[in-house]
Design an enzyme around this catalytic site. Structure first.
Site, mmCIF file in Angstrom:
data_model
loop_
_atom_site.group_PDB
_atom_site.id
_atom_site.type_symbol
_atom_site.label_atom_id
_atom_site.label_comp_id
_atom_site.label_asym_id
_atom_site.label_seq_id
_atom_site.Cartn_x
_atom_site.Cartn_y
_atom_site.Cartn_z
ATOM 1 N N GLU A 228 62.694 -1.342 -37.403
ATOM 2 C CA GLU A 228 61.628 -0.997 -38.349
ATOM 3 C C GLU A 228 61.548 0.509 -38.554
ATOM 4 O OE1 GLU A 228 56.808 -0.833 -38.710
ATOM 5 O OE2 GLU A 228 57.641 -2.464 -37.507
ATOM 6 N N SER B 35 61.981 -7.574 -28.326
ATOM 7 C CA SER B 35 60.792 -7.641 -29.180
ATOM 8 C C SER B 35 59.800 -6.572 -28.758
ATOM 9 C CB SER B 35 60.140 -9.032 -29.083
ATOM 10 O OG SER B 35 58.841 -9.015 -29.631
ATOM 11 N N HIS C 201 64.444 1.651 -33.149
ATOM 12 C CA HIS C 201 63.955 0.315 -33.511
ATOM 13 C C HIS C 201 64.242 0.075 -34.991
ATOM 14 C CE1 HIS C 201 61.068 -2.890 -34.514
ATOM 15 N NE2 HIS C 201 61.068 -3.197 -33.236
ATOM 16 N N SER D 56 56.737 -13.235 -32.923
ATOM 17 C CA SER D 56 57.911 -13.936 -33.450
ATOM 18 C C SER D 56 58.339 -15.107 -32.569
ATOM 19 C CB SER D 56 59.084 -12.952 -33.597
ATOM 20 O OG SER D 56 59.354 -12.296 -32.373
#
Length: 306
Positions: free
Chosen positions: A126, A223, A124, A267
């Site tokens: 992040e 997401s 991911h 988001s």
């Protein structure tokens, strides 16, 4: 038919900050404007910016010398910043402040030369960015309980842990308990890493599960927090589905259902939820819509220097 809207709808403060950053950069500098990775994980948002001329890239090598680049809300590793500096890029950092907090903790633990366990989804964006702030040789990424069993760290050692912000307390609780049992000297971050928006949305789905027969999550399939919402609904015994836009909803799913719950990832633009409600009411013309007060309505983050 009754439609229950989760109390958390629309962008969280970190996403709103990132999107506003791109909008203001476009207004001030125009195009070409580059964004490193998707600014946020939402198809509608990304495609909307592409139509305005924004160019999304996954490598600094794809950005021309001296161009302008925005770093996404997910954050980046220090090596990416060095690459941008070497190419004389004009950079704007839209990293969510809560992600930056985790980066600071990664650096703090690294300065203590202790092993660092990062709870998150390997690959991911992040997690990739956060991992880059950990001193080489100290990082261990844990996604599931079996990963903890495989850790090659002596139980008596001092160990620190940090977490991906888009995981909820429920997602990390058992893993942290297992880590504490294995490493008695485990050190937690100064404050809870879990993003308030992630937890609020998880709690809102729990409320929907008590009220509804079926749960629809608005969110893109890449997401993390949107997918966790769908999983939470399923765990609570409610059939739950994720859709990127209203057009993806198969109304046949609502057959014999009386109460539908709608939630959305952090988001997701509010208009996608509104379009979904409109579609359902087009089929169930007497549907009643229930709204709840959003606990995040007054939360904002200041913009970065643009």
């Amino acid at each position: 038919m009754q439609i229950f809207l989760a109390r958390t709808q629309g962008f969280c403060a970190g996403v709103a900050r990132a999107i506003d950053t791109v909008e203001q950069a476009l207004a001030r500098y125009g195009t070409p404007l580059y964004v490193f990775h998707e600014i946020v994980h939402n198809t509608s948002v990304v495609e909307g910016f592409r139509e305005k001329g924004v160019i999304f890239v996954d490598s600094i090598a794809d950005i021309p010398q001296g161009a302008r680049v925005i770093f996404s809300a997910h954050g980046v590793a220090p090596d990416v910043l060095k690459q941008a500096t070497a190419k004389k890029l004009f950079s704007i950092d839209a990293t969510c402040p809560l992600v930056n907090k985790v980066h600071h903790e990664a650096v703090r633990f690294s300065e203590q030369d202790i092993d660092i366990i990062l709870i998150g989804h390997n690959g991911h964006e992040e997690v990739v960015g956060t991992a880059g702030h950990v001193k080489p040789g100290l990082l261990h990424i844990v996604q599931k309980a079996s990963d903890i069993d495989s850790l090659n760290i002596a139980p008596h050692k001092k160990v620190g842990f940090i977490t991906q912000t888009t995981l909820s307390v429920d997602d990390t609780r058992d893993l942290i308990l297992k880590l504490r049992a294995r490493f008695p000297r485990l050190v937690a971050p100064d404050k809870d890493d879990i993003c308030y928006a992630t937890q609020n949305r998880q709690d809102a789905v729990k409320e929907l599960a008590e009220l509804c027969d079926i749960i629809i999550i608005c969110g893109s399939r890449n997401s993390s927090n949107s997918n966790r919402l769908r999983e939470k609904g399923e765990q609570l015994g409610r059939p739950s589905y994720i859709i990127d836009n209203a057009g993806e909803l198969n109304l046949a799913l609502l057959k014999d259902k009386e109460k539908v719950g709608i939630s959305s990832g952090a988001s997701v633009p509010r208009r996608i939820v509104d379009e979904l409600v409109k579609k359902i009411r087009g089929r169930f013309t007497n549907a009643t819509v229930h709204n709840f007060e959003n606990p995040e309505k007054d939360i904002t983050f200041p913009l970065p220097k643009i």
